[in-house]
Design a protein around this motif. Sequence first.
Motif, PDB file in Angstrom:
ATOM      1  N   THR A   1      -0.145 -10.873  24.256  1.00  0.00           N
ATOM      2  CA  THR A   1       0.013 -10.017  23.083  1.00  0.00           C
ATOM      3  C   THR A   1      -0.261 -10.823  21.809  1.00  0.00           C
ATOM      4  O   THR A   1       0.260 -11.912  21.624  1.00  0.00           O
ATOM      5  N   SER A   2      -1.107 -10.245  20.960  1.00  0.00           N
ATOM      6  CA  SER A   2      -1.459 -10.944  19.723  1.00  0.00           C
ATOM      7  C   SER A   2      -1.908  -9.936  18.681  1.00  0.00           C
ATOM      8  O   SER A   2      -2.210  -8.771  18.988  1.00  0.00           O
ATOM      9  N   THR A   3      -1.950 -10.389  17.446  1.00  0.00           N
ATOM     10  CA  THR A   3      -2.524  -9.630  16.341  1.00  0.00           C
ATOM     11  C   THR A   3      -3.743 -10.394  15.859  1.00  0.00           C
ATOM     12  O   THR A   3      -3.633 -11.561  15.458  1.00  0.00           O
ATOM     13  N   ASP A   4      -4.908  -9.776  15.931  1.00  0.00           N
ATOM     14  CA  ASP A   4      -6.146 -10.403  15.480  1.00  0.00           C
ATOM     15  C   ASP A   4      -6.563  -9.809  14.137  1.00  0.00           C
ATOM     16  O   ASP A   4      -6.622  -8.579  13.983  1.00  0.00           O
ATOM     17  N   LEU A   5      -6.831 -10.677  13.181  1.00  0.00           N
ATOM     18  CA  LEU A   5      -7.291 -10.259  11.853  1.00  0.00           C
ATOM     19  C   LEU A   5      -8.762 -10.613  11.707  1.00  0.00           C
ATOM     20  O   LEU A   5      -9.184 -11.720  12.054  1.00  0.00           O
ATOM     21  N   PHE A   6      -9.548  -9.681  11.204  1.00  0.00           N
ATOM     22  CA  PHE A   6     -10.986  -9.877  11.077  1.00  0.00           C
ATOM     23  C   PHE A   6     -11.436  -9.682   9.636  1.00  0.00           C
ATOM     24  O   PHE A   6     -10.859  -8.867   8.886  1.00  0.00           O
ATOM     25  N   VAL A   7     -12.477 -10.408   9.255  1.00  0.00           N
ATOM     26  CA  VAL A   7     -13.122 -10.195   7.969  1.00  0.00           C
ATOM     27  C   VAL A   7     -14.631 -10.241   8.185  1.00  0.00           C
ATOM     28  O   VAL A   7     -15.129 -11.003   9.032  1.00  0.00           O
ATOM     29  N   LEU A   8     -15.349  -9.402   7.455  1.00  0.00           N
ATOM     30  CA  LEU A   8     -16.792  -9.237   7.633  1.00  0.00           C
ATOM     31  C   LEU A   8     -17.441  -9.080   6.264  1.00  0.00           C
ATOM     32  O   LEU A   8     -16.864  -8.476   5.350  1.00  0.00           O
ATOM     33  N   ASP A   9     -18.635  -9.640   6.111  1.00  0.00           N
ATOM     34  CA  ASP A   9     -19.379  -9.426   4.875  1.00  0.00           C
ATOM     35  C   ASP A   9     -20.866  -9.521   5.161  1.00  0.00           C
ATOM     36  O   ASP A   9     -21.324 -10.440   5.859  1.00  0.00           O
ATOM     37  N   ASN A  10     -21.614  -8.569   4.656  1.00  0.00           N
ATOM     38  CA  ASN A  10     -23.069  -8.625   4.620  1.00  0.00           C
ATOM     39  C   ASN A  10     -23.466  -8.535   3.157  1.00  0.00           C
ATOM     40  O   ASN A  10     -23.265  -7.492   2.519  1.00  0.00           O
TER      41      ASN A  10
ATOM     42  N   VAL B   1      -6.457  -5.881  14.823  1.00  0.00           N
ATOM     43  CA  VAL B   1      -6.435  -5.303  16.168  1.00  0.00           C
ATOM     44  C   VAL B   1      -5.229  -5.866  16.910  1.00  0.00           C
ATOM     45  O   VAL B   1      -4.998  -7.082  16.895  1.00  0.00           O
ATOM     46  N   LYS B   2      -4.453  -4.981  17.532  1.00  0.00           N
ATOM     47  CA  LYS B   2      -3.370  -5.409  18.414  1.00  0.00           C
ATOM     48  C   LYS B   2      -3.935  -5.591  19.826  1.00  0.00           C
ATOM     49  O   LYS B   2      -4.597  -4.687  20.356  1.00  0.00           O
ATOM     50  N   ARG B   3      -3.715  -6.767  20.423  1.00  0.00           N
ATOM     51  CA  ARG B   3      -4.254  -7.038  21.753  1.00  0.00           C
ATOM     52  C   ARG B   3      -3.109  -7.322  22.734  1.00  0.00           C
ATOM     53  O   ARG B   3      -2.006  -7.697  22.334  1.00  0.00           O
ATOM     54  N   SER B   4      -3.420  -7.145  24.028  1.00  0.00           N
ATOM     55  CA  SER B   4      -2.437  -7.433  25.078  1.00  0.00           C
ATOM     56  C   SER B   4      -2.953  -8.562  25.963  1.00  0.00           C
ATOM     57  O   SER B   4      -4.142  -8.913  25.932  1.00  0.00           O
ATOM     58  N   ASN B   5      -2.043  -9.133  26.721  1.00  0.00           N
ATOM     59  CA  ASN B   5      -2.381 -10.091  27.778  1.00  0.00           C
ATOM     60  C   ASN B   5      -3.222 -11.276  27.301  1.00  0.00           C
ATOM     61  O   ASN B   5      -4.367 -11.416  27.711  1.00  0.00           O
TER      62      ASN B   5
ATOM     63  N   ILE C   1     -19.320  -1.043  13.099  1.00  0.00           N
ATOM     64  CA  ILE C   1     -18.285  -1.844  13.767  1.00  0.00           C
ATOM     65  C   ILE C   1     -17.307  -0.923  14.476  1.00  0.00           C
ATOM     66  O   ILE C   1     -16.822   0.056  13.892  1.00  0.00           O
ATOM     67  N   ALA C   2     -17.015  -1.219  15.736  1.00  0.00           N
ATOM     68  CA  ALA C   2     -15.899  -0.593  16.441  1.00  0.00           C
ATOM     69  C   ALA C   2     -14.734  -1.567  16.349  1.00  0.00           C
ATOM     70  O   ALA C   2     -14.820  -2.699  16.840  1.00  0.00           O
ATOM     71  N   GLU C   3     -13.661  -1.154  15.714  1.00  0.00           N
ATOM     72  CA  GLU C   3     -12.565  -2.081  15.439  1.00  0.00           C
ATOM     73  C   GLU C   3     -11.791  -2.479  16.686  1.00  0.00           C
ATOM     74  O   GLU C   3     -11.098  -3.489  16.680  1.00  0.00           O
ATOM     75  N   HIS C   4     -11.912  -1.715  17.752  1.00  0.00           N
ATOM     76  CA  HIS C   4     -11.268  -2.081  19.013  1.00  0.00           C
ATOM     77  C   HIS C   4     -12.080  -1.503  20.155  1.00  0.00           C
ATOM     78  O   HIS C   4     -12.938  -0.618  19.950  1.00  0.00           O
ATOM     79  N   ASP C   5     -11.867  -1.997  21.358  1.00  0.00           N
ATOM     80  CA  ASP C   5     -12.618  -1.532  22.517  1.00  0.00           C
ATOM     81  C   ASP C   5     -12.478  -0.023  22.681  1.00  0.00           C
ATOM     82  O   ASP C   5     -11.375   0.533  22.593  1.00  0.00           O
ATOM     83  N   ALA C   6     -13.619   0.626  22.918  1.00  0.00           N
ATOM     84  CA  ALA C   6     -13.692   2.072  23.097  1.00  0.00           C
ATOM     85  C   ALA C   6     -13.363   2.842  21.815  1.00  0.00           C
ATOM     86  O   ALA C   6     -13.220   4.063  21.843  1.00  0.00           O
TER      87      ALA C   6
ATOM     88  N   GLN D   1       3.050  -1.604   9.966  1.00  0.00           N
ATOM     89  CA  GLN D   1       1.953  -0.681  10.231  1.00  0.00           C
ATOM     90  C   GLN D   1       1.119  -0.468   8.973  1.00  0.00           C
ATOM     91  O   GLN D   1      -0.107  -0.424   9.016  1.00  0.00           O
ATOM     92  N   LEU D   2       1.795  -0.352   7.820  1.00  0.00           N
ATOM     93  CA  LEU D   2       1.082  -0.194   6.563  1.00  0.00           C
ATOM     94  C   LEU D   2       0.245  -1.431   6.260  1.00  0.00           C
ATOM     95  O   LEU D   2      -0.903  -1.342   5.830  1.00  0.00           O
ATOM     96  N   LEU D   3       0.832  -2.607   6.506  1.00  0.00           N
ATOM     97  CA  LEU D   3       0.131  -3.851   6.248  1.00  0.00           C
ATOM     98  C   LEU D   3      -1.133  -3.950   7.085  1.00  0.00           C
ATOM     99  O   LEU D   3      -2.168  -4.440   6.628  1.00  0.00           O
ATOM    100  N   LEU D   4      -1.059  -3.477   8.330  1.00  0.00           N
ATOM    101  CA  LEU D   4      -2.173  -3.627   9.250  1.00  0.00           C
ATOM    102  C   LEU D   4      -3.140  -2.459   9.242  1.00  0.00           C
ATOM    103  O   LEU D   4      -4.127  -2.472   9.966  1.00  0.00           O
ATOM    104  N   ASP D   5      -2.877  -1.452   8.464  1.00  0.00           N
ATOM    105  CA  ASP D   5      -3.813  -0.349   8.358  1.00  0.00           C
ATOM    106  C   ASP D   5      -5.169  -0.887   7.889  1.00  0.00           C
ATOM    107  O   ASP D   5      -5.229  -1.655   6.918  1.00  0.00           O
ATOM    108  N   PRO D   6      -6.282  -0.525   8.561  1.00  0.00           N
ATOM    109  CA  PRO D   6      -7.585  -1.103   8.206  1.00  0.00           C
ATOM    110  C   PRO D   6      -7.955  -0.954   6.737  1.00  0.00           C
ATOM    111  O   PRO D   6      -8.474  -1.873   6.121  1.00  0.00           O
TER     112      PRO D   6
END
Length: 381
Positions: A354-363, A348-352, A329-334, A6-11
């Motif tokens: 189940t996966s862990t998605d990692l994102f990176v963004l830069d402007n 983001v933790k996703r279902s159906n 950015i909304a990090e997850h739906d809703a 959980q600590l690792l995945l904290d935004p």
Amino acid sequence: MAAALQLLLDPQVLTRTVSQVAASSDWLQTLFGLQPGGPNCVHEGHGRDGAFHIYDNVRKVAKGRAPGTAAGRRAANPMGRVQFTYPRMHDSVSLSAEVLHNLGKINDPAVRDKAGAEMISRQTNTLGQLASNWRKAMLVGMLRDSLYVGVSGDDEYFTYTDPSSAGYRINFQMPAGNKTKLDMLGGGDIITTTWASDSTDIPLQLGNINAAFQQLCGGHLGAIVTNWGVWNNVIQNAFVQAMHGTSNPPFVSLEHEYDSALGKTMKNVFRAKLNVLPNVTWYITDEGLEVGAPGSETYTKIIEANKALFIGFEPGDNVLTCYEGSEPIAEHDAGPEDVKVGMAAWSVKRSNPTSTDLFVLDNALVVNHIPKSVAYGTVVF
């Protein structure tokens, strides 16, 4: 382990981890202070679009006036404004829970990688390297004044040659005379003869480049970036050798991974100073990046063969700046919208399934406030 994951995945933790990896993996950004959080990396409140102002110093002399007369009058020194749109990088990797659940640790396959923590950590570091390479590719293109953005559907990618079909060039306004053989002052090429000949007066050419920077922008030759082929020509040059004699090395210093924050990032770079012009620092490297359309990238050296990059200022000065834009950015739906400034990362933790998605963004956009202060020359021909 769950708490650690959980600590690792904290935004916030993910952003900090990616930023640290990006900052520590590239010497070229660090050299100019453009790494994430670096001294020349700024956010001016911009979103997608931004602007900066240009106000030049002057070398004219104030008017003299006869005694008893009114002060002379002159027009106000003009100020320019440059508007731009930020390039945008947005990438991700999806890690299947089924795959993560059955992984062993990479460095100890007999031990289960619980919740895939090690793999997630490694993939996070990879995203940090990719993010760093995106900014580095932009910086290299700016220094060459040859940065193009190719477009393939929704994908955009950097390249140093015209993609000809879909795409556009980011023009950094380097004068034409600061390229090829360096007719910097309009009076003829400074690189008149090839550096491959030991009878070429390289010190004279370097002195002329230094003088040209002084006339063009009030700067001076502070650094040169080139490859080992060109460096070998320089240290074997008869005029360079004449400055130090046959019994002494041609350089005052030649260092690799010297003890500093910058030095620790220079895995494939040597730093040197010659006896002739000892105030000019040389950075010698053959490293490169894979740039081009996704799936058909080409390894491209930072400095092309037979070329040298001449910097008309001290690299740590704030002549170059990395402006950072922002977007919501909304990090997850809703989820709530959060404004991400510059480089950011989240998971983001996703279902159906189940996966862990990692994102990176830069402007971000790397800017040279004094385009005349950099020259990219062909020195071997």
